[in-house]
Design a protein around this motif. Structure first.
Motif, PDB file in Angstrom:
ATOM      1  N   GLY A  79      29.907 -24.008   6.736  1.00 20.93           N
ATOM      2  CA  GLY A  79      28.629 -24.040   6.039  1.00 20.93           C
ATOM      3  C   GLY A  79      27.649 -22.993   6.523  1.00 20.93           C
ATOM      4  N   ALA A  80      28.069 -22.156   7.469  1.00 23.42           N
ATOM      5  CA  ALA A  80      27.198 -21.108   8.009  1.00 23.42           C
ATOM      6  C   ALA A  80      27.257 -19.859   7.127  1.00 23.42           C
ATOM      7  CB  ALA A  80      27.606 -20.766   9.435  1.00 23.42           C
ATOM      8  N   THR A  81      26.229 -19.043   7.213  1.00 17.89           N
ATOM      9  CA  THR A  81      26.184 -17.780   6.479  1.00 17.89           C
ATOM     10  C   THR A  81      26.873 -16.687   7.291  1.00 17.89           C
ATOM     11  OG1 THR A  81      24.102 -18.391   5.402  1.00 17.89           O
ATOM     12  CG2 THR A  81      24.685 -16.057   5.418  1.00 17.89           C
ATOM     13  N   VAL A  82      27.860 -16.036   6.688  1.00 16.82           N
ATOM     14  CA  VAL A  82      28.585 -14.954   7.360  1.00 16.82           C
ATOM     15  C   VAL A  82      28.532 -13.713   6.479  1.00 16.82           C
ATOM     16  CG1 VAL A  82      30.125 -16.481   8.644  1.00 16.82           C
ATOM     17  CG2 VAL A  82      30.775 -15.723   6.362  1.00 16.82           C
ATOM     18  N   THR A  83      28.541 -12.551   7.117  1.00 15.39           N
ATOM     19  CA  THR A  83      28.500 -11.278   6.399  1.00 15.39           C
ATOM     20  C   THR A  83      29.865 -10.614   6.489  1.00 15.39           C
ATOM     21  OG1 THR A  83      26.143 -10.994   6.900  1.00 15.39           O
ATOM     22  CG2 THR A  83      27.372  -9.044   6.217  1.00 15.39           C
ATOM     23  N   ARG A  84      30.402 -10.244   5.343  1.00 14.72           N
ATOM     24  CA  ARG A  84      31.722  -9.625   5.284  1.00 14.72           C
ATOM     25  C   ARG A  84      31.664  -8.339   4.478  1.00 14.72           C
ATOM     26  NH1 ARG A  84      35.084 -15.148   3.678  1.00 14.72           N
ATOM     27  NH2 ARG A  84      34.839 -16.222   5.686  1.00 14.72           N
ATOM     28  N   ASN A  85      32.665  -7.494   4.664  1.00 13.36           N
ATOM     29  CA  ASN A  85      32.775  -6.243   3.919  1.00 13.36           C
ATOM     30  C   ASN A  85      33.705  -6.457   2.723  1.00 13.36           C
ATOM     31  OD1 ASN A  85      31.156  -4.790   5.783  1.00 13.36           O
ATOM     32  ND2 ASN A  85      32.929  -4.512   7.128  1.00 13.36           N
ATOM     33  N   TRP A  86      33.271  -5.924   1.567  1.00 13.20           N
ATOM     34  CA  TRP A  86      34.014  -6.125   0.321  1.00 13.20           C
ATOM     35  C   TRP A  86      34.329  -4.771  -0.303  1.00 13.20           C
ATOM     36  CZ3 TRP A  86      34.889 -11.306  -0.255  1.00 13.20           C
ATOM     37  CH2 TRP A  86      34.026 -12.168   0.452  1.00 13.20           C
ATOM     38  N   PHE A  87      35.589  -4.621  -0.751  1.00 14.08           N
ATOM     39  CA  PHE A  87      36.055  -3.380  -1.349  1.00 14.08           C
ATOM     40  C   PHE A  87      35.957  -3.490  -2.863  1.00 14.08           C
ATOM     41  CE2 PHE A  87      38.988  -0.102  -2.690  1.00 14.08           C
ATOM     42  CZ  PHE A  87      38.826   0.884  -1.736  1.00 14.08           C
ATOM     43  N   GLY A  88      35.392  -2.453  -3.494  1.00  9.97           N
ATOM     44  CA  GLY A  88      35.196  -2.486  -4.942  1.00  9.97           C
ATOM     45  C   GLY A  88      36.008  -1.440  -5.674  1.00  9.97           C
ATOM     46  N   ALA A  89      35.391  -0.755  -6.602  1.00 12.80           N
ATOM     47  CA  ALA A  89      36.013   0.325  -7.374  1.00 12.80           C
ATOM     48  C   ALA A  89      37.163  -0.158  -8.242  1.00 12.80           C
ATOM     49  CB  ALA A  89      36.486   1.440  -6.444  1.00 12.80           C
ATOM     50  N   GLY A  90      37.005  -1.339  -8.859  1.00 17.22           N
ATOM     51  CA  GLY A  90      37.975  -1.796  -9.853  1.00 17.22           C
ATOM     52  C   GLY A  90      39.203  -2.477  -9.317  1.00 17.22           C
ATOM     53  N   THR A  91      39.195  -2.919  -8.060  1.00 15.69           N
ATOM     54  CA  THR A  91      40.372  -3.605  -7.514  1.00 15.69           C
ATOM     55  C   THR A  91      40.535  -5.000  -8.112  1.00 15.69           C
ATOM     56  OG1 THR A  91      38.992  -4.324  -5.669  1.00 15.69           O
ATOM     57  CG2 THR A  91      40.343  -2.368  -5.329  1.00 15.69           C
ATOM     58  N   LEU A  92      39.443  -5.748  -8.238  1.00 12.95           N
ATOM     59  CA  LEU A  92      39.479  -7.097  -8.775  1.00 12.95           C
ATOM     60  C   LEU A  92      39.191  -7.045 -10.266  1.00 12.95           C
ATOM     61  CD1 LEU A  92      39.661 -10.143  -8.357  1.00 12.95           C
ATOM     62  CD2 LEU A  92      37.253 -10.147  -7.710  1.00 12.95           C
ATOM     63  N   VAL A  93      40.203  -7.383 -11.074  1.00  9.47           N
ATOM     64  CA  VAL A  93      40.085  -7.241 -12.524  1.00  9.47           C
ATOM     65  C   VAL A  93      39.525  -8.504 -13.168  1.00  9.47           C
ATOM     66  CG1 VAL A  93      41.347  -6.809 -14.663  1.00  9.47           C
ATOM     67  CG2 VAL A  93      41.933  -5.546 -12.580  1.00  9.47           C
ATOM     68  N   ALA A 134      28.194  -8.002   2.100  1.00 10.96           N
ATOM     69  CA  ALA A 134      27.465  -9.102   1.469  1.00 10.96           C
ATOM     70  C   ALA A 134      27.689 -10.390   2.243  1.00 10.96           C
ATOM     71  CB  ALA A 134      27.902  -9.267   0.014  1.00 10.96           C
ATOM     72  N   SER A 135      26.713 -11.282   2.158  1.00  9.96           N
ATOM     73  CA  SER A 135      26.765 -12.562   2.861  1.00  9.96           C
ATOM     74  C   SER A 135      27.315 -13.653   1.960  1.00  9.96           C
ATOM     75  CB  SER A 135      25.365 -12.955   3.359  1.00  9.96           C
ATOM     76  OG  SER A 135      24.864 -11.995   4.271  1.00  9.96           O
ATOM     77  N   VAL A 136      28.095 -14.561   2.555  1.00  9.03           N
ATOM     78  CA  VAL A 136      28.647 -15.696   1.842  1.00  9.03           C
ATOM     79  C   VAL A 136      28.478 -16.943   2.706  1.00  9.03           C
ATOM     80  CG1 VAL A 136      30.341 -14.286   0.603  1.00  9.03           C
ATOM     81  CG2 VAL A 136      30.966 -15.340   2.789  1.00  9.03           C
ATOM     82  N   ILE A 137      28.641 -18.098   2.075  1.00  7.10           N
ATOM     83  CA  ILE A 137      28.595 -19.364   2.792  1.00  7.10           C
ATOM     84  C   ILE A 137      30.017 -19.746   3.185  1.00  7.10           C
ATOM     85  CG2 ILE A 137      27.923 -21.787   2.713  1.00  7.10           C
ATOM     86  CD1 ILE A 137      25.582 -19.881   2.636  1.00  7.10           C
ATOM     87  N   ASP A 138      30.291 -19.798   4.489  1.00  4.86           N
ATOM     88  CA  ASP A 138      31.624 -20.158   4.964  1.00  4.86           C
ATOM     89  C   ASP A 138      31.955 -21.583   4.521  1.00  4.86           C
ATOM     90  OD1 ASP A 138      33.711 -21.244   6.805  1.00  4.86           O
ATOM     91  OD2 ASP A 138      33.583 -19.233   7.659  1.00  4.86           O
ATOM     92  N   PRO A 139      33.063 -21.796   3.785  1.00  8.99           N
ATOM     93  CA  PRO A 139      33.374 -23.141   3.283  1.00  8.99           C
ATOM     94  C   PRO A 139      33.759 -24.128   4.379  1.00  8.99           C
ATOM     95  CG  PRO A 139      35.183 -21.644   2.824  1.00  8.99           C
ATOM     96  CD  PRO A 139      34.068 -20.806   3.368  1.00  8.99           C
ATOM     97  N   VAL A 165      20.312 -12.809  -4.628  1.00 12.95           N
ATOM     98  CA  VAL A 165      19.151 -13.656  -4.382  1.00 12.95           C
ATOM     99  C   VAL A 165      19.406 -14.651  -3.263  1.00 12.95           C
ATOM    100  CG1 VAL A 165      18.304 -13.426  -6.743  1.00 12.95           C
ATOM    101  CG2 VAL A 165      19.887 -15.287  -6.179  1.00 12.95           C
ATOM    102  N   ALA A 166      20.662 -14.902  -2.939  1.00 10.72           N
ATOM    103  CA  ALA A 166      21.050 -15.819  -1.864  1.00 10.72           C
ATOM    104  C   ALA A 166      22.511 -15.549  -1.526  1.00 10.72           C
ATOM    105  CB  ALA A 166      20.848 -17.277  -2.286  1.00 10.72           C
ATOM    106  N   PRO A 167      22.978 -15.972  -0.353  1.00 13.59           N
ATOM    107  CA  PRO A 167      24.400 -15.786  -0.020  1.00 13.59           C
ATOM    108  C   PRO A 167      25.307 -16.402  -1.080  1.00 13.59           C
ATOM    109  CG  PRO A 167      23.173 -16.451   1.926  1.00 13.59           C
ATOM    110  CD  PRO A 167      22.223 -16.559   0.775  1.00 13.59           C
ATOM    111  N   ALA A 168      26.410 -15.734  -1.340  1.00 11.63           N
ATOM    112  CA  ALA A 168      27.343 -16.184  -2.378  1.00 11.63           C
ATOM    113  C   ALA A 168      27.935 -17.544  -2.023  1.00 11.63           C
ATOM    114  CB  ALA A 168      28.453 -15.154  -2.562  1.00 11.63           C
ATOM    115  N   GLU A 169      28.041 -18.415  -3.034  1.00 12.36           N
ATOM    116  CA  GLU A 169      28.576 -19.763  -2.843  1.00 12.36           C
ATOM    117  C   GLU A 169      30.086 -19.761  -3.074  1.00 12.36           C
ATOM    118  OE1 GLU A 169      26.829 -22.405  -2.000  1.00 12.36           O
ATOM    119  OE2 GLU A 169      24.750 -21.736  -2.267  1.00 12.36           O
ATOM    120  N   CYS A 170      30.800 -20.557  -2.271  1.00 19.31           N
ATOM    121  CA  CYS A 170      32.252 -20.666  -2.416  1.00 19.31           C
ATOM    122  C   CYS A 170      32.585 -21.571  -3.602  1.00 19.31           C
ATOM    123  CB  CYS A 170      32.869 -21.221  -1.136  1.00 19.31           C
ATOM    124  SG  CYS A 170      34.685 -21.225  -1.156  1.00 19.31           S
ATOM    125  N   ARG A 171      33.487 -21.118  -4.462  1.00 18.30           N
ATOM    126  CA  ARG A 171      33.883 -21.866  -5.657  1.00 18.30           C
ATOM    127  C   ARG A 171      35.320 -22.362  -5.604  1.00 18.30           C
ATOM    128  NH1 ARG A 171      33.941 -18.797 -10.288  1.00 18.30           N
ATOM    129  NH2 ARG A 171      33.171 -20.515 -11.579  1.00 18.30           N
TER     130      ARG A 171
END
Length: 222
Positions: free
Chosen positions: A58-72, A50-55, A128-134
């Motif tokens: 400000g550029a759009t970067v694509t990274r790999n994310w691991f799922g399957a219940g790791t982040l609770v 998935a793509s995110v906005i580098d804080p 719908v758009a690259p994920a925003e940094c919070r």
């Protein structure tokens, strides 16, 4: 404090057609070499790219994310308009092998942490758009709780925002060794380590050289 979001995210919010997912990016360290070890997890199942906005850029970067219940779970992130450091608790699965490798095999102390929020269209199952940094900060404390029988375990990371760096004191500004790194002929702190033991004689009084209380530093430079 208002938050700026992309036009695509704004349109999805107004249409009330979206599903929110969180993304967690941690840059740990290899305990043997000290090399950075980036790791990404998200609050859904399966591994995704998935793509995110580098804080930082400000550029759009694509990274790999691991799922399957790791982040609770991730605590609510406060929005403030001052310079106070904010803390956020992140709860990870204690029994997942991926989490165990991250917190036990690698060093997560003061690891960089980035939290993103992505909005998905449930019809297309795409963002719908690259994920925003919070949130951007560092791991301040890790609590690994191994449960007894019939109890719950968890890995809880307490993270402090990067604002804390503005209040970090520099302990080397009062040493001779650090001073000569800036200028080889600067001897201003040459005797700083021994002046407290000097004896002075002024009339009938004698004793050690009195020292002033160390002033509180701002940005570690004053």
């Amino acid at each position: 404090m208002p938050r700026n979001i992309s036009a695509a995210n704004q349109a999805a919010l107004e249409a009330r057609v979206l599903v929110a997912r969180d993304f967690l990016w941690i840059v740990a360290r290899n305990r043997s070499t000290g090399a950075p070890v980036p790791d990404g997890m998200w609050s859904d199942v399966g591994n995704v790219s998935a793509s995110v906005i580098d804080p930082d850029t400000g550029a759009t970067v694509t990274r790999n994310w691991f799922g399957a219940g790791t982040l609770v779970a991730i605590d609510d992130i406060p929005l403030v308009s001052n310079l106070s450091a904010q803390t956020v608790n992140i709860r990870l699965s204690q029994i997942h092998d991926h989490v165990q490798q991250l917190v036990r095999e690698y060093d997560c102390r003061q690891a960089r942490v980035e939290i993103y929020r992505g909005l998905f269209n449930p019809d297309t199952r795409k963002m719908v758009a690259p994920a925003e940094c919070r949130f951007v900060g560092f791991v301040d404390k890790i609590d690994i709780r191994t449960p007894s029988e019939n109890e719950d375990g968890a890995v809880t990371m307490t993270c402090a925002s990067h604002t804390q760096e503005m209040f970090r004191a520099n302990t080397e500004t009062r040493s001779h060794e650090t001073q000569i790194l800036r200028a080889t002929n600067d001897n201003f702190y040459r005797d700083a380590a021994t002046t407290t033991s000097w004896k002075i004689f002024w009339g009938s009084k004698q004793g050690s050289v009195p020292t002033q209380k160390k002033r509180k530093k701002f940005l570690g430079i004053f």
